[in-house]
Motif scaffolding. Structure first.
Motif, PDB file in Angstrom:
ATOM      1  N   SER A 105       0.915  -1.456  -0.264  1.00  0.00           N
ATOM      2  CA  SER A 105      -0.142   0.116   0.506  1.00  0.00           C
ATOM      3  C   SER A 105       0.631   0.809  -0.034  1.00  0.00           C
ATOM      4  O   SER A 105       1.988   0.832   0.080  1.00  0.00           O
ATOM      5  CB  SER A 105      -0.726  -0.046   0.818  1.00  0.00           C
ATOM      6  OG  SER A 105      -0.027  -0.004   2.308  1.00  0.00           O
ATOM      7  N   SER A 138       0.227   3.854   2.160  1.00  0.00           N
ATOM      8  CA  SER A 138       0.355   3.804   3.717  1.00  0.00           C
ATOM      9  C   SER A 138       1.516   3.712   3.405  1.00  0.00           C
ATOM     10  O   SER A 138       2.410   4.169   4.666  1.00  0.00           O
ATOM     11  CB  SER A 138      -0.487   4.284   4.462  1.00  0.00           C
ATOM     12  OG  SER A 138      -0.582   3.777   5.601  1.00  0.00           O
ATOM     13  N   ASP A 139       2.140   1.924   3.418  1.00  0.00           N
ATOM     14  CA  ASP A 139       3.494   1.624   4.379  1.00  0.00           C
ATOM     15  C   ASP A 139       4.188   2.517   3.680  1.00  0.00           C
ATOM     16  O   ASP A 139       5.787   2.589   4.163  1.00  0.00           O
ATOM     17  CB  ASP A 139       2.858   0.186   3.617  1.00  0.00           C
ATOM     18  CG  ASP A 139       2.081  -0.229   4.611  1.00  0.00           C
ATOM     19  OD1 ASP A 139       1.607  -0.486   5.853  1.00  0.00           O
ATOM     20  OD2 ASP A 139       1.742  -1.888   4.815  1.00  0.00           O
ATOM     21  N   SER A 149       4.800   4.631   2.301  1.00  0.00           N
ATOM     22  CA  SER A 149       5.185   6.222   3.213  1.00  0.00           C
ATOM     23  C   SER A 149       5.847   6.102   4.408  1.00  0.00           C
ATOM     24  O   SER A 149       6.027   7.072   4.796  1.00  0.00           O
ATOM     25  CB  SER A 149       3.982   7.032   2.803  1.00  0.00           C
ATOM     26  OG  SER A 149       3.524   7.135   1.916  1.00  0.00           O
ATOM     27  N   GLN A 158       2.348  11.785  -1.866  1.00  0.00           N
ATOM     28  CA  GLN A 158       1.234  11.594  -2.315  1.00  0.00           C
ATOM     29  C   GLN A 158       1.811  11.700  -3.592  1.00  0.00           C
ATOM     30  O   GLN A 158       2.643  13.038  -4.787  1.00  0.00           O
ATOM     31  CB  GLN A 158       0.236  12.562  -2.012  1.00  0.00           C
ATOM     32  CG  GLN A 158      -0.575  12.798  -0.739  1.00  0.00           C
ATOM     33  CD  GLN A 158      -1.704  13.546  -0.757  1.00  0.00           C
ATOM     34  OE1 GLN A 158      -2.687  13.053  -1.173  1.00  0.00           O
ATOM     35  NE2 GLN A 158      -1.572  14.559   0.289  1.00  0.00           N
ATOM     36  N   GLU A 175      -3.103  12.321   4.474  1.00  0.00           N
ATOM     37  CA  GLU A 175      -3.383  12.221   2.850  1.00  0.00           C
ATOM     38  C   GLU A 175      -4.803  12.105   2.771  1.00  0.00           C
ATOM     39  O   GLU A 175      -5.469  11.359   3.530  1.00  0.00           O
ATOM     40  CB  GLU A 175      -1.976  11.115   2.333  1.00  0.00           C
ATOM     41  CG  GLU A 175      -0.547  11.175   2.566  1.00  0.00           C
ATOM     42  CD  GLU A 175      -0.210  10.202   1.368  1.00  0.00           C
ATOM     43  OE1 GLU A 175      -0.491   9.710   0.903  1.00  0.00           O
ATOM     44  OE2 GLU A 175       0.935  10.257   1.942  1.00  0.00           O
ATOM     45  N   ASN A 205      -5.235  11.061  -1.015  1.00  0.00           N
ATOM     46  CA  ASN A 205      -6.051   9.689  -1.811  1.00  0.00           C
ATOM     47  C   ASN A 205      -6.192  10.384  -3.397  1.00  0.00           C
ATOM     48  O   ASN A 205      -7.873  10.991  -3.902  1.00  0.00           O
ATOM     49  CB  ASN A 205      -6.642   8.678  -1.179  1.00  0.00           C
ATOM     50  CG  ASN A 205      -7.298   7.871  -1.947  1.00  0.00           C
ATOM     51  OD1 ASN A 205      -6.429   7.735  -3.213  1.00  0.00           O
ATOM     52  ND2 ASN A 205      -7.824   6.575  -2.262  1.00  0.00           N
ATOM     53  N   LYS A 211      -6.077   9.039   5.231  1.00  0.00           N
ATOM     54  CA  LYS A 211      -4.648   8.357   5.772  1.00  0.00           C
ATOM     55  C   LYS A 211      -4.395   9.210   7.161  1.00  0.00           C
ATOM     56  O   LYS A 211      -4.923  10.277   7.004  1.00  0.00           O
ATOM     57  CB  LYS A 211      -3.575   8.209   4.379  1.00  0.00           C
ATOM     58  CG  LYS A 211      -2.352   7.727   5.992  1.00  0.00           C
ATOM     59  CD  LYS A 211      -1.164   8.331   4.790  1.00  0.00           C
ATOM     60  CE  LYS A 211       0.429   7.576   5.714  1.00  0.00           C
ATOM     61  NZ  LYS A 211       1.308   8.146   4.939  1.00  0.00           N
ATOM     62  N   GLY A 243      -0.844   6.119   9.702  1.00  0.00           N
ATOM     63  CA  GLY A 243       0.010   4.663   8.638  1.00  0.00           C
ATOM     64  C   GLY A 243      -1.267   4.115   8.127  1.00  0.00           C
ATOM     65  O   GLY A 243      -0.720   3.280   7.498  1.00  0.00           O
ATOM     66  N   SER A 244      -2.638   4.416   8.064  1.00  0.00           N
ATOM     67  CA  SER A 244      -3.233   3.370   8.125  1.00  0.00           C
ATOM     68  C   SER A 244      -4.886   4.298   6.767  1.00  0.00           C
ATOM     69  O   SER A 244      -4.331   5.443   6.921  1.00  0.00           O
ATOM     70  CB  SER A 244      -4.061   2.703   8.500  1.00  0.00           C
ATOM     71  OG  SER A 244      -4.823   3.602   9.847  1.00  0.00           O
ATOM     72  N   TYR A 245      -5.490   3.552   5.794  1.00  0.00           N
ATOM     73  CA  TYR A 245      -6.156   4.914   5.322  1.00  0.00           C
ATOM     74  C   TYR A 245      -7.888   3.996   6.374  1.00  0.00           C
ATOM     75  O   TYR A 245      -8.028   3.326   6.491  1.00  0.00           O
ATOM     76  CB  TYR A 245      -6.094   4.409   3.570  1.00  0.00           C
ATOM     77  CG  TYR A 245      -5.020   5.094   2.976  1.00  0.00           C
ATOM     78  CD1 TYR A 245      -5.364   5.998   2.930  1.00  0.00           C
ATOM     79  CD2 TYR A 245      -4.116   4.027   2.949  1.00  0.00           C
ATOM     80  CE1 TYR A 245      -4.952   7.028   1.820  1.00  0.00           C
ATOM     81  CE2 TYR A 245      -3.368   4.952   1.927  1.00  0.00           C
ATOM     82  CZ  TYR A 245      -4.195   6.620   1.412  1.00  0.00           C
ATOM     83  OH  TYR A 245      -2.325   6.825   0.420  1.00  0.00           O
ATOM     84  N   ALA A 304      -5.020  -0.530   1.567  1.00  0.00           N
ATOM     85  CA  ALA A 304      -5.716   0.770   1.344  1.00  0.00           C
ATOM     86  C   ALA A 304      -7.494   1.185   0.957  1.00  0.00           C
ATOM     87  O   ALA A 304      -7.788   0.112   0.695  1.00  0.00           O
ATOM     88  CB  ALA A 304      -4.730   0.442   0.168  1.00  0.00           C
TER      89      ALA A 304
END
Length: 572
Positions: free
Chosen positions: A96, A98-99, A101, A113, A351, A353, A373, A376-378, A400
């Motif tokens: 993902s 997120s990971d 990043s 992004q 973030e 998206n 986000k 660390g996670s969506y 994600a």
């Protein structure tokens, strides 16, 4: 019938999805420079030329896909460059963005992004996230592999080698990024759209001045021109001459017999001859739509248009003030009504998206749903339009969340997201908290939209004729199907175990389904070479065009009664 005279255009210059930077990293636990919310259980597989690093057993299929991609791509690069790799290349994948990043393998900007992959010149490592679309993931891998190949063949594989051997060769950004894009994509409708707009509006720079985003699109167009006018072997000749002369200009002159200024003029003339005849044949944006947004002097992006159910307001993601916010404007005047989310000021929206259609109004127009986000996670976020108060729904198993769609009955939200290498369509019931995976396989399923009775979810997929969810799982090679590089429209009834295919177009792609309250299905297709808006008649299974624009359409949103349509498109 949709009234063309009432179309509302959100005109935008969009953001690119691939960037390459020079990077500094540790190897295995990857340093402590960025905030890290997870500790990854790293493992790897070996191929003949690559070490593929991945984490968690669920991502083994993604690592297999990566291995298959890099080895097959390497065979083509060996032909194009006329050389062989001298060393093994590490490839580090994340399931993902997120990971990704959180990585310290490479140095990323604070706001990562839009970055789809990087190659580290210090140790020649490729690093990229999987963002749900296998075809785009493959393109990104192929793009970054070109950088790794150049680092290995021309620079010795590391910055240390460059210093020790006093290597002075510097590839211009348009040369290397354009070559990476061309060898990964060849030609595509998105680049064609950008080039058309630049040529018709007279802002295509000379070749040496291709910078920023145009280093990618314009550079890709340069190599397409070389292959089209001189044959693809000419690319190999140029690259081989560079290896011996260590001089870009000299190699181009020797191979093409032209100095860069004359080459640039011929390149411009090539595109003028290609695009100018289309002016009289196609519609201009101003002839079918009212411009709602303008670009800031420093450049800005307006994306994810979502028109309210009544058609009086448009929500969008915009970076006009330098960071990405969710704003709402008047659909008639373009006047900004309010900023619903200040992206840089709210830790719940680190973030937004920006690369997906990521905003959806509740059916009564009082709330907006989106994926965001945080830490660390969506997550799935719901924001009250009047008060600005937000609530967050978390899905710990998901890596994600991308596009979102609120059902007409107000009870459910559909979205696409991935669990490891599985990009599926999910539905969350707001009243019961029930959470369902509607597709559950390895295909790229995305961009959900609801039917008027909230019983069917329409979506985009590259699944071809595989119509039973859960049938193609780990070990299924999706690249074996001809449908891998094109997408069609599908629908599935919530609670049913059978997917229905609506379009079957092997040579073009459909995206962005959206439906009106009376069941008219609108979508974007590139069947005439330019992404335009079409309507699908569900009763007769026929398609007819709504627009025939010179500049392509990116994302669309229709009002509930079908009288107003918001879209974004390129506009200088």
């Amino acid at each position: 019938m949709l009234k063309k005279t009432l179309l509302i255009g959100i005109l935008t210059l969009f953001i690119g999805t691939v960037a390459a930077e020079e990077l500094l990293a540790q190897y295995f636990f990857f340093g402590k420079n960025r905030v890290q919310y997870e500790r990854f259980d790293w493992r790897y597989i070996e191929t003949e030329h690559f070490d593929i690093y991945y984490y968690d057993s669920k991502n083994y299929h993604l690592a297999q896909f990566t291995a298959e991609t890099v080895e097959s791509s390497l065979k083509q690069l060996n032909e194009d460059f006329g050389d062989q790799l001298t060393d093994r290349i590490p490839v580090i994948i994340y399931d993902s963005h997120s990971d990704f990043s959180q990585t310290n393998v490479v140095r990323l900007p604070v706001d990562a992004q839009g970055i789809g992959g990087v190659t580290d010149k210090f140790k020649n490592r490729m690093t990229q996230p999987f963002m749900g679309d296998y075809a785009d993931f493959r393109r990104t891998i192929q793009h970054e592999l070109v950088h790794a190949y150049i680092n290995d063949v021309y620079y010795g594989g590391s910055v240390q080698s460059i210093v020790q051997n006093n290597i002075q060769l510097v590839f211009p950004l348009w040369f290397e990024e354009g070559l990476a894009e061309y060898l990964a994509l060849g030609w595509d409708t998105q680049t064609d759209m950008y080039m058309r707009d630049a040529v018709l509006n007279n802002y295509l720079p000379p070749i040496p001045q291709l910078r920023g985003f145009f280093a990618y699109r314009g550079g890709q167009a340069f190599w397409y021109y070389i292959a089209d006018q001189y044959g693809r072997p000419k690319i190999t000749e140029i690259l081989q001459r560079i290896k011996s002369t260590r001089n870009i200009r000299q190699s181009l002159v020797q191979s093409l017999g032209l100095e860069i200024d004359e080459l640039s003029e011929r390149w411009h003339e090539y595109w003028r001859q290609r695009y100018f005849p289309e002016v009289a044949e196609r519609q201009s944006l101003s002839s079918v739509a009212t411009q709602i947004t303008t670009r800031a002097r420093s450049g800005s992006y307006n994306t994810s248009p979502a028109i309210s159910p009544r058609g009086d307001k448009i929500a969008m993601i915009s970076n006009r003030r330098g960071v990405f916010d969710v704003i709402v404007v008047d659909a008639n005047t373009g006047e900004r009504l309010k900023t619903v989310i200040s992206g840089a000021d709210n830790p719940m929206f680190e973030e937004l998206n920006i690369l997906n259609p990521n905003l959806s109004w509740s059916p009564d127009g009082s709330q907006i749903a989106l994926s965001s986000k945080s830490q660390g996670s969506y997550n799935l976020a719901i924001v009250d339009y009047e008060s600005g108060r937000s609530s967050t729904i978390r899905f710990p198993d998901l890596d994600a969340i991308n596009s979102v769609a609120w059902s007409p009955d107000g009870q459910k939200i559909a979205f696409d997201g991935n669990i490891g290498p599985y990009q599926d369509i999910f539905v969350y019931n707001l009243e019961t908290s029930e959470f369902k995976n509607l597709t559950n396989d390895v295909f790229t399923d995305k961009e959900p939209a609801w039917g008027p009775n909230s019983d069917f979810v329409y979506f985009v997929s590259n699944r071809g004729g595989v119509l039973r969810p859960g049938q193609a799982l780990a070990g299924y090679s999706i690249m074996q199907d001809d449908s891998f590089y094109e997408t069609d429209l599908y629908r599935v009834r919530v609670g049913n175990s059978r997917i229905e295919r609506l379009t079957n177009t092997p040579t073009w792609s459909e995206t962005q389904p959206t439906l009106t309250r009376d069941g008219r299905l609108l979508f974007v297709s590139d069947q005439n070479g330019i992404p335009n808006i079409y309507e699908y008649d569900l009763s007769s299974r026929t398609v007819h065009p709504i627009t025939d624009l010179q500049s392509g359409v990116m994302q669309i949103s229709v009002s509930a009664d079908g009288t107003r349509l918001a879209f974004n498109s390129l506009n200088r």
